[in-house]
Motif scaffolding. Structure first.
Motif, PDB file in Angstrom:
ATOM      1  N   VAL A  65     -50.219  18.836  32.924  1.00 14.96           N
ATOM      2  CA  VAL A  65     -49.742  17.902  33.957  1.00 14.96           C
ATOM      3  C   VAL A  65     -50.898  17.035  34.447  1.00 14.96           C
ATOM      4  CG1 VAL A  65     -48.969  17.787  36.371  1.00 14.96           C
ATOM      5  CG2 VAL A  65     -47.709  19.185  34.716  1.00 14.96           C
ATOM      6  N   GLU A  66     -52.048  17.662  34.685  1.00 14.02           N
ATOM      7  CA  GLU A  66     -53.211  16.923  35.176  1.00 14.02           C
ATOM      8  C   GLU A  66     -53.642  15.849  34.183  1.00 14.02           C
ATOM      9  OE1 GLU A  66     -57.900  17.859  35.958  1.00 14.02           O
ATOM     10  OE2 GLU A  66     -56.468  19.376  36.664  1.00 14.02           O
ATOM     11  N   GLU A  67     -53.652  16.196  32.896  1.00 11.30           N
ATOM     12  CA  GLU A  67     -54.079  15.242  31.860  1.00 11.30           C
ATOM     13  C   GLU A  67     -53.075  14.092  31.715  1.00 11.30           C
ATOM     14  OE1 GLU A  67     -57.254  14.141  29.698  1.00 11.30           O
ATOM     15  OE2 GLU A  67     -57.102  16.091  30.694  1.00 11.30           O
ATOM     16  N   VAL A  68     -51.772  14.399  31.775  1.00  9.57           N
ATOM     17  CA  VAL A  68     -50.745  13.350  31.688  1.00  9.57           C
ATOM     18  C   VAL A  68     -50.865  12.394  32.876  1.00  9.57           C
ATOM     19  CG1 VAL A  68     -48.252  12.883  31.818  1.00  9.57           C
ATOM     20  CG2 VAL A  68     -49.104  14.655  30.267  1.00  9.57           C
ATOM     21  N   GLU A  69     -51.085  12.951  34.058  1.00  9.09           N
ATOM     22  CA  GLU A  69     -51.186  12.092  35.243  1.00  9.09           C
ATOM     23  C   GLU A  69     -52.487  11.287  35.248  1.00  9.09           C
ATOM     24  OE1 GLU A  69     -50.265  13.916  38.952  1.00  9.09           O
ATOM     25  OE2 GLU A  69     -48.291  14.605  38.273  1.00  9.09           O
ATOM     26  N   LYS A  70     -53.510  11.805  34.582  1.00  6.16           N
ATOM     27  CA  LYS A  70     -54.800  11.113  34.547  1.00  6.16           C
ATOM     28  C   LYS A  70     -54.758   9.904  33.607  1.00  6.16           C
ATOM     29  CE  LYS A  70     -58.388  13.835  34.158  1.00  6.16           C
ATOM     30  NZ  LYS A  70     -59.377  14.703  33.458  1.00  6.16           N
ATOM     31  N   ARG A  71     -54.148  10.076  32.387  1.00  8.39           N
ATOM     32  CA  ARG A  71     -54.230   8.977  31.424  1.00  8.39           C
ATOM     33  C   ARG A  71     -52.945   8.711  30.631  1.00  8.39           C
ATOM     34  NH1 ARG A  71     -55.692  11.059  26.217  1.00  8.39           N
ATOM     35  NH2 ARG A  71     -56.100  13.301  26.294  1.00  8.39           N
ATOM     36  N   GLY A  72     -51.844   9.370  31.034  1.00  7.99           N
ATOM     37  CA  GLY A  72     -50.609   9.155  30.265  1.00  7.99           C
ATOM     38  C   GLY A  72     -49.411   8.741  31.085  1.00  7.99           C
TER      39      GLY A  72
END
Length: 641
Positions: free
Chosen positions: A450-457
């Protein structure tokens, strides 16, 4: 007498040299098809028979393409021959509204027509809306085209509702037929189904295809597929290479040409399933696994990638995209994708050269235009793809050869939740076991993805809908299961669609759905309640009844999906889209519990699947739900369900 003998001799020669060989190939193709049907897949001759059948079918297709124009000619009042090259149904933007047109491409003119309404017993006729001589037809380049008025796009949830209605009507028709119901009732259901399919076909296309008459007006069509846009463009440009003259049709000539369209048309019906005969294949429902291996035949180095399209509900949809292989003539992707099929019969592969020039933007949809280098299509023959083994094939396109492999998993098989035998990992392990081991409220894998998707996706078009590369997803699965110390580094380098796919896979492989097997029947009953107050009480009560790890993880995911939907204008992912992707994943019962709930393999949009989507959508559309508030209210409610 001599003349008769000469004529007879010529006829015999024509039959012997032209028709007899083609007839022999036709019969051989039928024999090959039957042989393949009755040859075991593991037999050493099976791949040889497949190759022979493909070669025969390609030969007959090329013969048909050469013959077609001769059978579709019309003579003008001046005695000239005009041939029909291509025709089909397209959606035209006319006066800010969508109109379904039948478009006819002749050797020297493009004609846009509408089928006239006629009373019973009268012959159907076309009404010409406009025409452009090919000598006057131009395709405006991105920099030349003027910005068009904003095209009204139908909300995704309305399109999904149409699909659900179509599937529900299809199920009703099948039940009526099975119960030998009255033909009048079946016809009434078919009429409703056609109306919904027509609306879906009219409102789903979004890809702009603009043509311009150099003497005046521009016309805008909306297509569902880049493949289709490329086909029309290439067919027109091929004819424009000939020495064409500009002209104006007289009213008589236009009447004759329009009148010929009904007899000459090759596409007779709107491409909807309600127009299919009962004995036609319903298509495949389930998951198609495709590996795009490599491509050869490019004349110069370029930045290359492929997209995959499949047909669904009468039109084609782009389902997956490989990474861009930079500055090469022989790209080797070796990327695997899992594509969901909804009554699909064809797979299309398109190969593009990536354009990084931001000045080349299509003003109809503000997207950079990439160049199509080649395209190809294959039929999804159930006998070929419904095997446990990978089937490798090559699609040839404009001198380019793309190698790929595929295998099919039926919907029944894909529904299985299989508990992991190793309880040390996270995939296939109960969520309560994972959170207890990690001493966390939400599993580490969920928080990190979730953190990675919200950061760059979060602004990625089609996030959670577009398939990630299967090999990348499996690699991420392995490092999360092993609790590898390089997880964070790997996540930062991984394609965002693979990370989104890993999160979906985690929830799909839980041995029990996040919203639990025990509460599944109650969720189905709760979402069906018509009284808003009763529904609110029931749906909140069900959340309070979830185990704490499940509830906290669900609320965490819920808030994330709402944040993704806030970027809908950019990522094209509405709340309804996200509910469609995640609903069955979070609710579908485990194998033991699901026998009574299993969806029919021939109908992906069953009532259960629709209800699963609606449950998640209810919570997504609900004001923020607090874990602490829910637990406080537990004092006032019984926890028995």
């Amino acid at each position: 007498m001599e003349i008769l003998l000469i004529i007879r001799f010529c006829c015999n020669c024509t039959y012997a040299l032209l028709y007899k060989p083609i007839d022999r190939v036709t019969r051989s193709t039928l024999v090959l098809h039957d042989l393949l049907k009755h040859t075991p897949v593991d037999h050493p001759d099976y791949p040889l028979l497949q190759d022979a059948l493909r070669i025969s079918q390609n030969f007959l297709s090329s013969i048909n393409e050469d013959i077609d124009p001769r059978r579709t000619a019309v003579t003008t009042p001046k005695g000239e021959t005009r041939q029909l090259v291509k025709d089909g149904f397209l959606v035209e933007m006319s006066e800010s509204s969508r109109k379904l047109r039948h478009v006819f491409l002749f050797t020297d003119v493009l004609l846009c027509a509408k089928l006239k309404k006629t009373s019973a017993g009268k012959h159907q006729q076309y009404d010409c809306k406009w025409y452009i001589p090919l000598a006057d037809l131009v395709f405006p380049s991105p920099e030349e085209s003027e910005a068009s008025p904003q095209v009204h796009l139908f909300p995704d949830h309305e399109l999904e509702d149409m699909k659900m209605k179509i599937s529900a009507l299809k199920s009703e028709i099948q039940k009526e037929k099975a119960n030998k119901g009255q033909s009048r009732a079946i016809e009434r259901l078919k009429k409703k189904m056609f109306e919904n399919e027509f609306l879906l076909l009219l409102n789903s296309p979004t890809i702009p295809f603009r043509i311009h008459n150099r003497n005046g007006k521009s016309y805008l069509f909306l297509l569902s597929s880049d493949y289709e846009r490329s086909e029309w463009r290439e067919a027109i440009q091929k004819l424009q290479k000939k020495d064409l003259q500009a002209f104006v049709l007289s009213s008589v000539e236009l009447q004759v040409l329009t009148g010929s369209c009904f007899k000459l048309r090759t596409v007779h019906n709107i491409p909807v399933t309600s127009n299919k005969d009962d004995d036609e294949s319903p298509g495949l429902y389930g998951f198609l696994h495709v590996i795009v291996h490599s491509a050869k035949g490019f004349k110069q180095s370029a930045n290359l990638y492929c997209t995959l399209e499949v047909d669904s509900f009468g039109y084609f949809v782009s389902k997956a995209k490989t990474r861009v292989f930079r500055d090469t003539t022989e790209p080797k992707w070796d990327e695997e994708f899992e594509i969901e099929l909804e009554g699909s019969q064809s797979l299309r592969i398109l190969c593009y050269e990536k354009c990084y020039d931001k000045t080349k933007v299509n003003k109809d949809n503000n997207e950079i235009v990439d160049k199509i280098m080649g395209k190809g299509q294959i039929q999804l023959d159930p006998q070929t793809v419904e095997t446990k083994n990978w089937h490798t094939d090559v699609i040839e396109m404009n001198g380019i050869k793309v190698e790929f492999s595929m295998k099919f998993t039926s919907r029944d098989m894909s529904l299985k939740r299989t508990p992991s035998k190793k309880q040390t990992g996270v995939f296939g392990v109960k969520i309560s076991v994972v959170t207890k081991r990690e001493r966390s409220k939400v599993p580490y894998i969920v928080r990190q993805c979730v953190e990675e998707v919200e950061k760059r996706g979060i602004e990625e078009v089609g996030i959670y809908r577009i398939s990630g590369v299967a090999t990348d997803i499996q690699a991420l699965k392995a490092v999360f299961d092993a609790n590898n110390k390089d997880i964070l580094l790997m996540l930062s380098d991984m394609d965002i669609n693979a990370i989104a796919g890993t999160l979906k896979l985690y929830f799909r492989e839980l041995p029990e759905p996040l919203l639990t097997d025990r509460l599944y029947p109650a969720f189905m009953e709760g979402i069906a309640l018509s009284d808003p107050a009763a529904k609110e009480n029931c749906m909140m009560h069900l959340l309070r009844s979830l185990p704490d790890p499940n509830l906290i993880t669900f609320l965490f995911l819920l808030e994330h999906l709402k944040r993704v939907a806030e970027k809908e204008p950019i990522n094209k992912m509405s709340l309804h889209n996200l509910a469609t992707v995640f609903g069955p994943t979070l609710l579908r019962p485990s194998e033991v519990e699901s026998k009574a709930h299993l969806t029919s393999a021939a109908d992906i949009w069953s009532h259960d699947v629709m209800a699963q989507v609606q449950v998640l959508l209810y919570y997504l559309q609900h004001p923020p739900i607090s874990f602490a508030e829910l637990k406080r209210n537990t004092l006032y409610f019984s926890t028995d369900v």
